[in-house]
Design an enzyme around this catalytic site. Sequence first.
Site, PDB file in Angstrom:
ATOM      1  CG  HIS A  18      -1.795   1.190   1.349  1.00 34.20           C
ATOM      2  ND1 HIS A  18      -3.080   1.233   0.846  1.00 34.20           N
ATOM      3  CD2 HIS A  18      -1.572   2.418   1.904  1.00 34.20           C
ATOM      4  CE1 HIS A  18      -3.605   2.430   1.089  1.00 34.20           C
ATOM      5  NE2 HIS A  18      -2.710   3.158   1.736  1.00 34.20           N
ATOM      6  CD  GLU A  19       1.930   3.753   3.754  1.00 34.63           C
ATOM      7  OE1 GLU A  19       2.328   4.776   3.168  1.00 34.63           O
ATOM      8  OE2 GLU A  19       0.896   3.741   4.450  1.00 34.63           O
ATOM      9  CG  HIS A  22       0.300   6.318  -0.645  1.00 33.12           C
ATOM     10  ND1 HIS A  22      -0.755   6.852  -1.346  1.00 33.12           N
ATOM     11  CD2 HIS A  22      -0.242   5.621   0.393  1.00 33.12           C
ATOM     12  CE1 HIS A  22      -1.891   6.508  -0.761  1.00 33.12           C
ATOM     13  NE2 HIS A  22      -1.608   5.750   0.282  1.00 33.12           N
TER      14      HIS A  22
END
Length: 421
Positions: A18-19, A22
Amino acid sequence: MLAVVTFIIVFGILVIVHEFGHFYAAKKSGILVREFSIGMGPKLIQTRKNGTTYTLRLLPLGGYVRMAGTQDDDNEIKPGTTATIRLNDKGIISRIDLSSKNIDIDGIPVQIVKADLIDDLTMTVFENGEEEQEKKYSVDHDATIVEEDGTEILIAPRDVHFQSATLWRRIVTNFAGPFNNVILSIVSFMIVAFMMGGVQDLSSNQVGEVQKDTPAYSAGIREGDKIVEINNEKTKTFKDIQSEISKAKDKSISLTVAHNKNTETIKVTPKKVNGSDSKIIGIKPSTDDSFMAKVKYGFIQPFAIAAMILTVLGHMITGGFSLDQLSGPVGIYSLTSQVASQGVISVISFIGMLSINLGIMNLIPIPALDGGKLLLNFIEGIRGKPISEEREGIINLIGVVILVVLMVAVTWNDIQRFFIH
């Protein structure tokens, strides 16, 4: 112990993927990612490459991405702070050490009077204890700062802040985390399909495995047969078969079965599962082991789960909210302990299920979640100007409070469900 290790690995994969979404989008958008951390808590090791410091931290639970200018990125150096500065050959500050862990023998000990590392890129100091005379230095755009815990990162000038990127690039950066979770889910279920050697073909009415000592086996149904009709209702797919069996009210049902070229009608009495209202006759769908079937499974399964999640969310809104409809870390750990005992395929399926779940839940427009940030982006697009940092900070604070309260309530509810009752 296996459950603990599996939980750490599963949770870590979900958060890091997920990170990384980003992180990658921010880098491509010209936003400075000051730190990419694997784990939380005290820093163990660090390395810096292409402007980003990569850290490994003590607690192996997830990780985070620290982007310049975001709410969780603190740039302030308070007046009176002691530091050691290092100058380049032009007399410009290239390194600011706020840590007391290591002594920089090439640096100059100072007490900071004022520091602007965002716009002016200057620092006013008392040098070597000479508190009667201030000295003002310029700070290099790519200078580094060593924080109190020893983490060395780049300073964050205004031009590389998150808010300095175009609206479109910020939207992509906020959306990239949940998008990566969708990709992880697709890849996970593809891997599962290939490991299983094929997938159940629910689009066909052909019978796969027939379990022994079941109504279907006793009635003479065998692998390869086709159930073309149940109680005079056509069954073209295995889903049709499941539907007709589940809604059958009579004790016995009439099945029209095709054995090669012959067709016969037989009576079967379904049995209930563990005292529930679910009924089975002991058959499984046929298996499609083609390459494309395995690839398609990677897409079909996540979106089927997504549809179920959205349906549940809809019922929560229209039919009343219940904590039993949610699970926190305790609930996930309990499920992980069950999945871990079932083998690698079950664990990978679990990752796929949790990943699509995390992606969708993160898109709910609650402040502090990615969905809340995207909502603020869209409001900015409509207004033609961003919401002030003060208001955005208040909105995010409200979101954090809501999430913390909800997490505490869900965690306590999970403890009661899984360990007390």
